[in-house]
Design a protein around this motif. Sequence first.
Motif, PDB file in Angstrom:
ATOM      1  N   PHE A  91       0.986  -0.904   0.017  1.00  0.00           N
ATOM      2  CA  PHE A  91       0.095   0.115  -0.070  1.00  0.00           C
ATOM      3  C   PHE A  91       0.766   1.290  -0.044  1.00  0.00           C
ATOM      4  O   PHE A  91       0.543   2.120  -0.648  1.00  0.00           O
ATOM      5  N   ALA A  92       1.991   1.138   0.798  1.00  0.00           N
ATOM      6  CA  ALA A  92       2.906   2.489   0.885  1.00  0.00           C
ATOM      7  C   ALA A  92       3.510   2.500  -0.399  1.00  0.00           C
ATOM      8  O   ALA A  92       3.670   3.640  -0.917  1.00  0.00           O
ATOM      9  N   GLU A  93       3.784   1.893  -1.052  1.00  0.00           N
ATOM     10  CA  GLU A  93       4.671   1.855  -2.292  1.00  0.00           C
ATOM     11  C   GLU A  93       3.580   2.241  -3.432  1.00  0.00           C
ATOM     12  O   GLU A  93       3.855   3.287  -4.466  1.00  0.00           O
ATOM     13  N   ALA A  94       2.483   1.787  -3.164  1.00  0.00           N
ATOM     14  CA  ALA A  94       1.304   2.037  -4.525  1.00  0.00           C
ATOM     15  C   ALA A  94       1.073   3.816  -4.139  1.00  0.00           C
ATOM     16  O   ALA A  94       0.930   4.307  -5.180  1.00  0.00           O
ATOM     17  N   VAL A 119       3.810   5.858  -5.539  1.00  0.00           N
ATOM     18  CA  VAL A 119       3.814   5.879  -6.967  1.00  0.00           C
ATOM     19  C   VAL A 119       2.390   6.861  -7.379  1.00  0.00           C
ATOM     20  O   VAL A 119       2.671   7.710  -8.464  1.00  0.00           O
ATOM     21  N   LEU A 120       1.210   6.506  -6.757  1.00  0.00           N
ATOM     22  CA  LEU A 120       0.341   7.375  -7.275  1.00  0.00           C
ATOM     23  C   LEU A 120       0.410   9.030  -6.930  1.00  0.00           C
ATOM     24  O   LEU A 120      -0.070   9.727  -7.688  1.00  0.00           O
ATOM     25  N   GLU A 121       1.010   9.212  -5.921  1.00  0.00           N
ATOM     26  CA  GLU A 121       1.412  10.708  -5.341  1.00  0.00           C
ATOM     27  C   GLU A 121       2.577  11.462  -6.542  1.00  0.00           C
ATOM     28  O   GLU A 121       2.260  12.603  -6.817  1.00  0.00           O
ATOM     29  N   GLN A 122       3.156  10.405  -7.052  1.00  0.00           N
ATOM     30  CA  GLN A 122       4.002  11.108  -7.789  1.00  0.00           C
ATOM     31  C   GLN A 122       3.619  11.193  -9.274  1.00  0.00           C
ATOM     32  O   GLN A 122       3.664  12.145  -9.856  1.00  0.00           O
ATOM     33  N   LEU A 123       2.586  10.366  -9.530  1.00  0.00           N
ATOM     34  CA  LEU A 123       1.694  10.574 -10.805  1.00  0.00           C
ATOM     35  C   LEU A 123       0.669  11.843 -10.779  1.00  0.00           C
ATOM     36  O   LEU A 123       0.967  12.731 -11.585  1.00  0.00           O
ATOM     37  N   LEU A 124       0.310  12.042  -9.484  1.00  0.00           N
ATOM     38  CA  LEU A 124      -0.569  13.343  -9.488  1.00  0.00           C
ATOM     39  C   LEU A 124       0.204  14.612  -9.343  1.00  0.00           C
ATOM     40  O   LEU A 124      -0.212  15.531  -9.777  1.00  0.00           O
ATOM     41  N   ALA A 125       1.406  14.422  -8.736  1.00  0.00           N
ATOM     42  CA  ALA A 125       2.281  15.740  -8.757  1.00  0.00           C
ATOM     43  C   ALA A 125       2.580  15.941 -10.264  1.00  0.00           C
ATOM     44  O   ALA A 125       2.894  17.228 -10.667  1.00  0.00           O
ATOM     45  N   TYR A 149      -7.911   6.146  -7.800  1.00  0.00           N
ATOM     46  CA  TYR A 149      -6.863   5.125  -7.211  1.00  0.00           C
ATOM     47  C   TYR A 149      -6.534   5.555  -5.716  1.00  0.00           C
ATOM     48  O   TYR A 149      -6.411   4.725  -4.945  1.00  0.00           O
ATOM     49  N   LEU A 150      -5.971   6.802  -5.610  1.00  0.00           N
ATOM     50  CA  LEU A 150      -5.268   7.154  -4.597  1.00  0.00           C
ATOM     51  C   LEU A 150      -6.420   7.366  -3.503  1.00  0.00           C
ATOM     52  O   LEU A 150      -6.101   7.037  -2.296  1.00  0.00           O
ATOM     53  N   GLY A 151      -7.438   7.915  -3.880  1.00  0.00           N
ATOM     54  CA  GLY A 151      -8.503   8.044  -2.980  1.00  0.00           C
ATOM     55  C   GLY A 151      -9.066   6.667  -2.339  1.00  0.00           C
ATOM     56  O   GLY A 151      -9.241   6.350  -0.984  1.00  0.00           O
ATOM     57  N   GLN A 152      -9.282   5.672  -3.204  1.00  0.00           N
ATOM     58  CA  GLN A 152      -9.548   4.130  -2.933  1.00  0.00           C
ATOM     59  C   GLN A 152      -8.485   3.692  -1.948  1.00  0.00           C
ATOM     60  O   GLN A 152      -8.668   2.921  -1.115  1.00  0.00           O
ATOM     61  N   LEU A 153      -7.077   3.956  -2.293  1.00  0.00           N
ATOM     62  CA  LEU A 153      -5.913   3.527  -1.428  1.00  0.00           C
ATOM     63  C   LEU A 153      -6.220   3.892  -0.151  1.00  0.00           C
ATOM     64  O   LEU A 153      -5.987   3.209   0.925  1.00  0.00           O
ATOM     65  N   LEU A 154      -6.479   5.205   0.080  1.00  0.00           N
ATOM     66  CA  LEU A 154      -6.369   5.837   1.486  1.00  0.00           C
ATOM     67  C   LEU A 154      -7.751   5.360   2.301  1.00  0.00           C
ATOM     68  O   LEU A 154      -7.707   5.380   3.227  1.00  0.00           O
ATOM     69  N   ARG A 155      -8.653   5.063   1.358  1.00  0.00           N
ATOM     70  CA  ARG A 155      -9.895   4.731   2.265  1.00  0.00           C
ATOM     71  C   ARG A 155      -9.677   3.285   2.632  1.00  0.00           C
ATOM     72  O   ARG A 155     -10.008   2.667   3.592  1.00  0.00           O
ATOM     73  N   ARG A 156      -9.023   2.407   1.762  1.00  0.00           N
ATOM     74  CA  ARG A 156      -8.733   0.984   2.273  1.00  0.00           C
ATOM     75  C   ARG A 156      -7.725   0.802   3.603  1.00  0.00           C
ATOM     76  O   ARG A 156      -7.675   0.003   4.225  1.00  0.00           O
ATOM     77  N   ALA A 157      -6.851   2.060   3.568  1.00  0.00           N
ATOM     78  CA  ALA A 157      -5.976   2.127   4.766  1.00  0.00           C
ATOM     79  C   ALA A 157      -6.685   2.739   5.897  1.00  0.00           C
ATOM     80  O   ALA A 157      -6.063   3.163   6.953  1.00  0.00           O
ATOM     81  N   GLU A 158      -8.137   3.033   5.867  1.00  0.00           N
ATOM     82  CA  GLU A 158      -8.758   3.655   6.740  1.00  0.00           C
ATOM     83  C   GLU A 158      -8.512   4.966   7.063  1.00  0.00           C
ATOM     84  O   GLU A 158      -8.623   5.539   8.258  1.00  0.00           O
ATOM     85  N   GLN A 209     -10.204  10.795   6.121  1.00  0.00           N
ATOM     86  CA  GLN A 209     -10.095  12.209   5.830  1.00  0.00           C
ATOM     87  C   GLN A 209      -9.203  12.663   4.810  1.00  0.00           C
ATOM     88  O   GLN A 209      -9.156  13.691   4.178  1.00  0.00           O
ATOM     89  N   ALA A 210      -8.093  11.809   4.512  1.00  0.00           N
ATOM     90  CA  ALA A 210      -7.065  12.135   3.379  1.00  0.00           C
ATOM     91  C   ALA A 210      -7.695  11.772   2.017  1.00  0.00           C
ATOM     92  O   ALA A 210      -7.441  12.207   1.013  1.00  0.00           O
ATOM     93  N   ALA A 211      -8.674  10.863   2.077  1.00  0.00           N
ATOM     94  CA  ALA A 211      -9.425  10.287   0.767  1.00  0.00           C
ATOM     95  C   ALA A 211     -10.164  11.380   0.234  1.00  0.00           C
ATOM     96  O   ALA A 211     -10.185  11.494  -0.994  1.00  0.00           O
ATOM     97  N   ILE A 212     -10.897  11.968   1.087  1.00  0.00           N
ATOM     98  CA  ILE A 212     -12.240  13.009   0.530  1.00  0.00           C
ATOM     99  C   ILE A 212     -11.470  13.987  -0.231  1.00  0.00           C
ATOM    100  O   ILE A 212     -12.231  14.104  -1.354  1.00  0.00           O
ATOM    101  N   PRO A 213     -10.419  14.711  -0.138  1.00  0.00           N
ATOM    102  CA  PRO A 213     -10.077  15.464  -1.027  1.00  0.00           C
ATOM    103  C   PRO A 213      -9.838  15.044  -2.391  1.00  0.00           C
ATOM    104  O   PRO A 213     -10.075  15.897  -3.319  1.00  0.00           O
TER     105      PRO A 213
END
Length: 202
Positions: free
Chosen positions: A25-28, A31-37, A48-57, A60-64
């Motif tokens: 999850f941390a690696e994904a 990579v997603l944050e680099q893509l969005l940068a 996918y980043l929103g999904q990943l953060l939601r899956r990590a519970e 609040q970070a997923a909402i934006p």
Amino acid sequence: AQCASAFLISGMNVMDLPRNWQRRFAEAQAVLEQLLAAHPDDPDGLYYLGQLLRRAENNQAAIPHFQRLVQIAPDHVEGWVELGNIHLRQKQHEQGIKQLQKALLLKPDHHGALTARATGLGGLGFGDKSLELYERAFALAPSCALAKIILTMRLYLPNPDPARLFQGVNEIMPICRPDTPPAPRPPLDPDAANRPLRVGYF
């Protein structure tokens, strides 16, 4: 313009991996944050980043990310569903219900949006409307769990209709048989955790 496709690990969607793969999850996420940068408004990256953060519970970070997604792609059904579900989990029922309604306006037969909005309406005390949505979801994809919810709601709503109760019992009996085997789950490749992430572009 480049657009991120689904992130795959040995042919499996990142979102489908077991939660104990914290390193993956941390690696994904990195990579997603680099893509969005590089591509801040990439719909796939935001989703996918929103999904990943939601899956990590980390709701609040997923909402934006989901908020930005539906801002640039207001017809993104799953973005509205994700936002609605998160707000329901946070007991923000009215906001979640509105977001799920937007998803249903785009796709009236979205099973997840129907059941989630039914749950939200039930939480606000709108039993009749909640039951109606559960019944619509059941008509699309009958399940034992939904049949039990519907029968219970029909039983405890004011002035229950005996005919509808009888219908509910008839719906439960063939679906909730104890001898019905569970659906098989595909095996998880034990070597997948050691393979590098692959990102596809198109």
